[in-house]
Motif scaffolding. Structure first.
Motif, short mmCIF file in Angstrom:
data_model
loop_
_atom_site.label_atom_id
_atom_site.label_comp_id
_atom_site.label_asym_id
_atom_site.label_seq_id
_atom_site.Cartn_x
_atom_site.Cartn_y
_atom_site.Cartn_z
N LEU A 1 0.87 -1.18 0.00
CA LEU A 1 0.00 0.00 0.00
C LEU A 1 0.90 1.22 0.00
CD1 LEU A 1 -2.77 -1.09 2.52
CD2 LEU A 1 -2.77 -1.24 0.02
N ARG A 2 0.77 2.06 -1.06
CA ARG A 2 1.75 3.10 -1.31
C ARG A 2 1.07 4.42 -1.61
NH1 ARG A 2 5.63 -0.02 -5.64
NH2 ARG A 2 3.82 0.26 -7.02
N GLY A 3 1.67 5.49 -1.17
CA GLY A 3 1.12 6.80 -1.45
C GLY A 3 1.59 7.83 -0.45
N ARG A 4 0.71 8.78 -0.14
CA ARG A 4 1.02 9.81 0.85
C ARG A 4 0.00 9.73 1.98
NH1 ARG A 4 5.01 13.17 -0.58
NH2 ARG A 4 5.49 13.34 -2.80
N GLU A 5 0.48 9.95 3.18
CA GLU A 5 -0.39 9.97 4.35
C GLU A 5 0.14 11.03 5.30
OE1 GLU A 5 -2.50 6.29 6.27
OE2 GLU A 5 -0.54 6.51 7.19
N ILE B 1 -7.99 2.97 -4.74
CA ILE B 1 -7.40 2.74 -6.05
C ILE B 1 -6.43 1.57 -5.92
CG2 ILE B 1 -5.92 3.67 -7.87
CD1 ILE B 1 -6.96 6.46 -7.08
N VAL B 2 -6.68 0.51 -6.67
CA VAL B 2 -5.82 -0.67 -6.64
C VAL B 2 -5.11 -0.77 -7.98
CG1 VAL B 2 -5.79 -3.20 -6.50
CG2 VAL B 2 -7.24 -1.87 -4.94
N THR B 3 -3.80 -0.68 -7.93
CA THR B 3 -3.00 -0.69 -9.15
C THR B 3 -2.54 -2.08 -9.56
OG1 THR B 3 -1.24 0.09 -7.66
CG2 THR B 3 -2.21 1.69 -9.14
N GLY B 4 -2.80 -3.07 -8.69
CA GLY B 4 -2.63 -4.46 -9.08
C GLY B 4 -1.19 -4.94 -9.17
N ASP C 1 0.43 -7.66 -5.22
CA ASP C 1 -0.67 -6.72 -5.41
C ASP C 1 -0.24 -5.37 -4.86
OD1 ASP C 1 -3.14 -5.87 -6.23
OD2 ASP C 1 -4.30 -7.09 -4.83
N THR C 2 -0.72 -4.29 -5.48
CA THR C 2 -0.41 -2.95 -5.02
C THR C 2 -1.66 -2.09 -5.04
OG1 THR C 2 0.16 -2.11 -7.22
CG2 THR C 2 1.95 -3.07 -5.92
N GLY C 3 -1.71 -1.13 -4.13
CA GLY C 3 -2.82 -0.19 -4.09
C GLY C 3 -2.40 1.05 -3.33
N GLU C 4 -3.29 2.03 -3.31
CA GLU C 4 -3.02 3.25 -2.57
C GLU C 4 -3.25 3.02 -1.08
OE1 GLU C 4 -5.63 6.57 -3.15
OE2 GLU C 4 -7.39 5.30 -3.41
N VAL C 5 -2.69 3.89 -0.26
CA VAL C 5 -2.83 3.78 1.19
C VAL C 5 -4.27 4.01 1.61
CG1 VAL C 5 -2.10 4.73 3.40
CG2 VAL C 5 -0.45 4.50 1.54
N PHE C 6 -4.92 5.01 1.01
CA PHE C 6 -6.29 5.34 1.39
C PHE C 6 -7.23 4.17 1.13
CE2 PHE C 6 -10.56 6.82 0.61
CZ PHE C 6 -10.77 7.77 1.59
#
Length: 492
Positions: A81-85, A218-221, A242-247
């Motif tokens: 789970l990747r992004g900004r928080e 948002i799941v980028t898979g 699997d990859t997705g956003e943190v939110f």
């Protein structure tokens, strides 16, 4: 390199959370990236933090699917789970261990029906795409399996009913309005079509809870471009990364008693149970999707290509914020703090350093998107404020400019120009034909023609006092000073 499995992790001395053995308490129709990064992630966290102690058995809704790869890895997979928080860049890794196995009903239908015998099974989850919840009269009761998802579900529920066991809490995650209600309606149609007894109909009604839900992540898979490098770092081969956003946010419509069985709150998860999920769907569509649709066409003509870079541009980001905080939020009825908190999260989501979200990808079918995502905010703003919302009205002019640039026909598209470059405009064919027919109109003429196209807007925009004149004036400014400067003028 060894394939991911429990032995591989043990050999590595893995010290993270794992749940190898537990009763199968959830049957999940759908084994794809989204459910594994959303529902299964939440269940895995509930197992660790709230003692849910449940495994999920997956079943493929269509053939072929991921069953072989999932079973080869004993249900294990790595989720990032990747992004900004809170303004910080995050990249969280978790090995998900809540999945027990994956069934392929097209190869072994009985294995799916046998799950009905499990007295521990209590929850059914589905995400079979928007087209998945549909009644297909060609499905027969003795098909093995029925082709449609509601047909499979009806057959499974009937198997459970014949065993005299309790029913289920059914959580539909498909992206359609009132997904649980629509699924229940389809089950009723199959009961009629197949001539199943009234006792079963009563059992479905009394013993089962069909919940409509709203899902948001948002799941980028599978990270195809990074997979080899990631696996090298992990020290094992994982073919279902699997990859997705943190939110993430899940709204379940149903009685509060659901929380007694699904300990979301104890696990600290962003999941709520409400009597009516509609205000939350409206919030998502108006703020998140509305911000996308009202910004991206103008941003593209202003020279940007991906969403993240728009967040780094003072004018475009400022335009989006003004649209959200000054024009969209005042039209919504949830508590103001909830709305502004969600809006702040939207900015972080758009600024995700791991997702290159192309503006042209978002531009697909913008006519229907503007009608569904932005027009309701415009109409409600006028209703409440008695004036036009400046940025949202300009966004309509930007939409028209983006399409009106399409002066040449391409393959299932129009071809527009941005400086020395060309871009494809993709929409329903009748929309493309309309704009091509009006390609030589001046600003006033194209504004009039588009706004008075009742097939597009149902007459709602033509009825707004001053809207046509404002759009025509905005189009003239765009032609005179360019999109970027015209957007900047909206902030004055």
């Amino acid at each position: 390199m060894e394939k991911l499995c429990y032995k591989t992790l043990a050999d590595q001395g893995f010290d993270g959370y794992l749940l190898k053995d537990a009763p199968e308490r959830v049957l999940q129709f759908g084994e794809g990236n989204f459910l594994r990064a959303f529902v299964d992630y939440f269940i895995d966290v509930m197992n660790e933090k709230a003692g849910f102690n449940g495994k999920v058995v997956l079943t493929q809704p269509i053939a072929p699917g991921l069953a072989p790869m999932i079973n080869e890895q004993e249900g294990l997979y790595t989720l990032f789970l990747r992004g900004r928080e809170n303004g910080e860049k995050v990249n969280r890794k978790r090995v998900i261990s809540c999945v027990s196995r994956c069934l392929n009903p097209y190869e072994d239908y009985q294995a799916l029906l046998d799950c009905a015998k499990n007295p521990d099974l209590r929850f059914l989850v589905s995400n079979t795409t928007e087209a998945g919840i549909a009644f297909d009269p060609a499905c027969k009761a003795d098909d093995a399996p029925p082709a449609s998802f509601p047909g499979k579900l009806t057959a499974f529920l009937y198997e459970r009913y014949k065993l005299g066991l309790p029913g289920f809490i059914i959580l539909s995650c498909e992206l359609i309005d009132h997904n649980g209600d629509e699924l229940k309606k389809c089950v009723g149609q199959y009961i009629d079509l197949w001539g199943l007894e009234d006792g079963f109909r009563a059992w479905v009604e009394k013993e089962n809870l069909f919940c409509s839900t709203l899902v948001d992540r948002i799941v980028t898979g599978y990270p195809r471009a990074e997979a080899a490098e990631i696996c090298a770092e992990l020290g094992y081969e994982d073919n279902i990364l699997d990859t997705g956003e943190v939110f993430g946010f899940w709204v379940i419509e149903g009685p509060q008693s659901i929380k007694d069985e699904l300990p979301f709150e104890k696990a600290g998860l962003p999941i709520i149970v409400v009597d009516d999920h509609t205000p939350y769907k409206q919030r998502k569509v108006r703020i998140l999707n509305g911000a996308h649709t009202s910004m991206v066409l103008g941003a593209y003509l202003a020279g940007q290509d991906i969403v993240r870079n728009c967040m780094e541009d003072e004018v475009i980001h400022g335009f989006m914020n003004k649209a959200i905080y000054d024009e969209i939020i005042p039209t919504l009825d949830l508590p103001h703090d909830e709305l502004t908190e969600f809006a702040a999260a939207v900015t972080e989501r758009f600024n995700n350093p791991y997702i290159d979200h192309a503006l042209l990808a978002i531009s697909l079918n913008s006519t229907a998107k503007w009608k569904a995502r932005v027009m309701p905010s415009v109409l409600e703003y006028v209703n409440r404020k008695g004036s036009l919302p400046k940025c949202l009205t300009f966004s309509f002019a930007a939409y028209v400019a983006f399409y009106h640039n399409g002066t040449e026909k391409g393959e299932n598209c129009l071809v527009g120009k941005r400086g020395d470059n060309t871009y494809e405009i993709k929409d329903d064919q009748w929309v493309l034909d309309f704009y091509y027919d009006h390609k030589d109109d001046d600003a006033a003429a194209i504004a009039h023609a588009v706004i008075h196209n009742d097939k597009m807007w149902g007459g709602a925009l033509a009825a707004l006092d001053g809207f046509e004149a404002a759009v025509a004036a905005a189009l003239e400014r765009i032609q005179a000073v360019g999109m970027y400067e015209a957007m900047k003028e909206c902030l004055a």
